[in-house]
Design a protein around this motif. Structure first.
Motif, PDB file in Angstrom:
ATOM      1  N   HIS A 244      34.360 -22.011 -14.790  1.00 20.90           N
ATOM      2  CA  HIS A 244      33.669 -22.779 -13.741  1.00 20.90           C
ATOM      3  C   HIS A 244      33.030 -21.825 -12.744  1.00 20.90           C
ATOM      4  O   HIS A 244      33.400 -21.774 -11.569  1.00 20.90           O
ATOM      5  N   ASN A 246      29.907 -20.744 -10.523  1.00 22.90           N
ATOM      6  CA  ASN A 246      28.761 -21.365  -9.863  1.00 22.90           C
ATOM      7  C   ASN A 246      27.763 -20.292  -9.450  1.00 22.90           C
ATOM      8  O   ASN A 246      28.071 -19.433  -8.624  1.00 22.90           O
ATOM      9  N   PHE A 436      25.170 -29.176 -10.016  1.00 21.79           N
ATOM     10  CA  PHE A 436      26.138 -28.314 -10.701  1.00 21.79           C
ATOM     11  C   PHE A 436      25.903 -28.277 -12.204  1.00 21.79           C
ATOM     12  O   PHE A 436      26.356 -27.352 -12.870  1.00 21.79           O
ATOM     13  N   THR A 439      23.765 -25.198 -12.031  1.00 20.20           N
ATOM     14  CA  THR A 439      24.284 -23.948 -11.468  1.00 20.20           C
ATOM     15  C   THR A 439      25.635 -23.505 -12.034  1.00 20.20           C
ATOM     16  O   THR A 439      26.083 -22.409 -11.721  1.00 20.20           O
ATOM     17  N   GLU A 440      26.299 -24.344 -12.848  1.00 17.84           N
ATOM     18  CA  GLU A 440      27.522 -23.871 -13.499  1.00 17.84           C
ATOM     19  C   GLU A 440      27.122 -23.179 -14.795  1.00 17.84           C
ATOM     20  O   GLU A 440      26.682 -23.811 -15.748  1.00 17.84           O
ATOM     21  N   THR A 463      37.457 -22.265  -9.794  1.00 19.87           N
ATOM     22  CA  THR A 463      36.050 -22.297  -9.388  1.00 19.87           C
ATOM     23  C   THR A 463      35.702 -20.949  -8.766  1.00 19.87           C
ATOM     24  O   THR A 463      36.284 -20.548  -7.750  1.00 19.87           O
ATOM     25  N   PRO A 503      32.509 -24.772  -4.909  1.00 19.76           N
ATOM     26  CA  PRO A 503      31.149 -24.975  -5.410  1.00 19.76           C
ATOM     27  C   PRO A 503      30.192 -25.420  -4.309  1.00 19.76           C
ATOM     28  O   PRO A 503      30.278 -26.538  -3.803  1.00 19.76           O
ATOM     29  N   SER A 505      25.932 -24.977  -3.757  1.00 14.81           N
ATOM     30  CA  SER A 505      24.670 -24.465  -4.297  1.00 14.81           C
ATOM     31  C   SER A 505      23.530 -24.863  -3.371  1.00 14.81           C
ATOM     32  O   SER A 505      23.551 -25.947  -2.799  1.00 14.81           O
ATOM     33  N   ASP A 519      30.734 -34.853  -5.138  1.00 17.21           N
ATOM     34  CA  ASP A 519      29.571 -34.000  -4.911  1.00 17.21           C
ATOM     35  C   ASP A 519      28.671 -34.656  -3.867  1.00 17.21           C
ATOM     36  O   ASP A 519      28.488 -35.877  -3.869  1.00 17.21           O
TER      37      ASP A 519
END
Length: 533
Positions: A244, A246, A436, A439-440, A463, A503, A505, A519
């Motif tokens: 995981h 990011n 995500f 971006t993951e 993470t 996480p 972003s 999220d």
């Protein structure tokens, strides 16, 4: 009486075709494809219901109404805002005409267009039988405004909990804008003080090795799943897998800047362009005796990519160009892209000339970027065959390193994903919102020149982000890991308790974060809202 009404400049009329607009808007909002603005919709309704009987006034009102309606639904959508488009205007101008045509076609959602035709047909069928404007107003009042008012007027839960930094608790209800904003501020303040643990110096007894970082554009975990490539055989050859990780952004320049500043915690997007020298991993390693190298499958001109890395991250290494630059693709901006295996093997050629020298190399590949096509082809090449080729070439290169006998720490660290399948609010291939899914990315580490390491990869399950990789490099150096044929410490211990990062972003105009099991999304100056999945 009738004559007086006909002579009056004011008469109450219905919405007409605006009923179709409002019905479409309500359906899109119900599916979270747009975020309905109650106040502006109410104002538009009032404007359309102003009683007018003079044709010129009615026509002017309707024209203004349609302009306002289109602007409203654009503002309510998750499409890039005008500030994003203007900020990227120069880059968009560099797109090839074929690529722009493809993107324009992708903007049309044919399923939604078909439903719009159905709504229009229903309107034509029912308008002479029902007062549709009455239903529109009643639905807006009872089905939209009242539920919103009830939610807003409910007593808020009282809590003394402070914003968590490293623990995210599951919460059945959505947090409000103030709570998420407070948490985000606390996150950035916390990250400012975090540092990777890198040694101050190395001794002559420390075993030299090479650090090779492959920074691949447009490769996320979700892209691999969508393309049935998540079980490619190359992944089993790595020693460490970050499950995981990011990348914290969905654009190339900021992604590589974050990589090059991995010696520190995660900064905001704006702070990324004013980093501290102590955060620059390449220069920190340079001071420890690692010679810098830079190889790319492109020139680095688009969006001033290479210039930005030099100005904002202190990257000093010249670009090493393969002697035989075989062109594999033509980029979305008509730039030739060199075959990636050719670039990878150029690094091996350089390495053979520096047998006793420590080196740190950044390689940047854009062969998976959206819009790339085969030479002399107009249509873009699909993602899957390009991704499979890259993974196949990576596997071949790894065999080449093994044959060379060199001690190498290979780190695969993609920039961001390709958005192969998109999501509810962002169409495939668009990356304005750094979700995500984008971006993951699959971060992988392989140690060459060692024996008897575990055959199965060790997974880093928490993470993580760039700080974890910077800290891992520091551990390899501090432990003199390559001095023992089996590694000086157990591989699982080497990767244990690497720094975790929540996480978060962001791009210049959009931010996404995970808070208490949900999220959240923020676009421009708009408030934080739950991310529509």
């Amino acid at each position: 009486m009738t004559d007086l009404m006909n002579r009056s400049p004011f008469i109450l009329r219905g919405f007409g075709w605006f009923n179709v607009f409002f019905a479409a808007e309500f359906l899109l909002a119900a599916g979270d494809w747009i975020s309905l603005n109650l106040v502006l919709n109410a104002l538009l309704m009032v404007w359309l219901l102003v009683p007018l009987n003079r044709p010129a006034l009615a026509l002017g009102r309707n024209v203004a109404g349609w302009i306002a309606a289109l602007a409203l639904i654009y503002a309510e959508s998750w499409l890039p805002g005008l500030e994003s488009l203007t900020a990227n205007a120069k880059n968009i101008q560099d797109f090839s005409w074929d690529y722009l045509t493809e993107l324009a076609g992708d903007l049309v959602n044919w399923q939604m267009a078909a439903w719009l035709v159905v709504l229009a047909a229903l309107y034509l069928l029912l308008r002479n039988w029902l007062r549709l404007s009455v239903f529109t107003v009643l639905y807006f009042a009872a089905g939209v405004v009242l539920p919103w008012a009830w939610q807003e007027l409910r007593p808020a839960d009282v809590t003394d909990e402070t914003a968590p930094i490293l623990e995210a608790k599951t919460d059945a209800g959505a947090a409000d804008n103030a709570a998420v904003a407070q948490w985000h501020t606390a996150f950035l303040d916390y990250e400012k003080n975090r540092r990777a643990r890198l040694p101050a110096g190395l001794s002559e007894k420390d075993t030299p090795f090479d650090i090779l970082i492959l920074n691949i554009c447009s490769l996320a975990n979700d892209d691999l799943l969508a393309s049935d490539l998540d079980r490619h055989s190359v992944f089993s050859r790595f020693n460490l897998v970050f499950d995981h990780f990011n990348s914290a952004t969905s654009y190339s320049g900021p992604a590589t800047l974050r990589l090059l500043n991995m010696a520190c915690g995660q900064p905001s997007h704006d702070a990324l362009y004013n980093p501290s020298p102590e955060c620059q991993i390449m220069n920190r390693l340079d001071r420890l005796g690692f010679k810098q190298h830079l190889l790319m499958d492109h020139a680095g001109d688009y969006d001033d990519y290479l210039k930005t890395l030099r100005d904002k991250a202190g990257l000093t290494a010249p670009v090493s160009v393969p002697r035989r630059a075989n062109v594999r693709y033509m980029a979305f901006d008509d730039e030739p892209i060199t075959d990636d295996l050719t670039v990878l093997r150029e690094w091996l050629r350089i390495a053979r000339t520096e047998k006793a020298v420590r080196s740190v190399t950044l390689m940047n590949f854009i062969s998976l970027h959206d819009g790339n096509r085969l030479p002399r082809h107009a249509r873009s090449e699909n993602f899957k065959p390009r991704a499979k080729l890259l993974l196949d070439q990576l596997q071949t290169f790894m065999r080449d390193i093994e044959k060379s006998g060199r001690k190498v720490m290979l780190i695969v660290l993609p920039e961001h994903g390709a958005a192969v399948r998109g999501d509810r609010i962002q169409m495939p291939r668009l990356r304005d919102i750094p979700s995500f899914r984008i971006t993951e990315v699959p971060v992988l580490v392989k140690f060459f020149g060692l024996k008897d390491l575990p055959t199965a990869p060790v997974h880093v399950t928490g993470t993580t982000s760039y700080l974890a990789v910077g800290d891992l490099i520091g551990r390899v150096l501090s432990e003199n890991y390559f001095s023992d044929p089996k590694g000086t410490v157990d591989l699982a211990d080497l990767a244990a308790d690497l720094p975790r990062t929540n996480p978060v972003s962001e791009n210049a105009q959009s931010q996404v974060l995970a808070y208490k099991g949900r999220d959240y999304l923020k676009q421009g100056d708009k408030p934080w809202v739950p991310y529509p999945h």
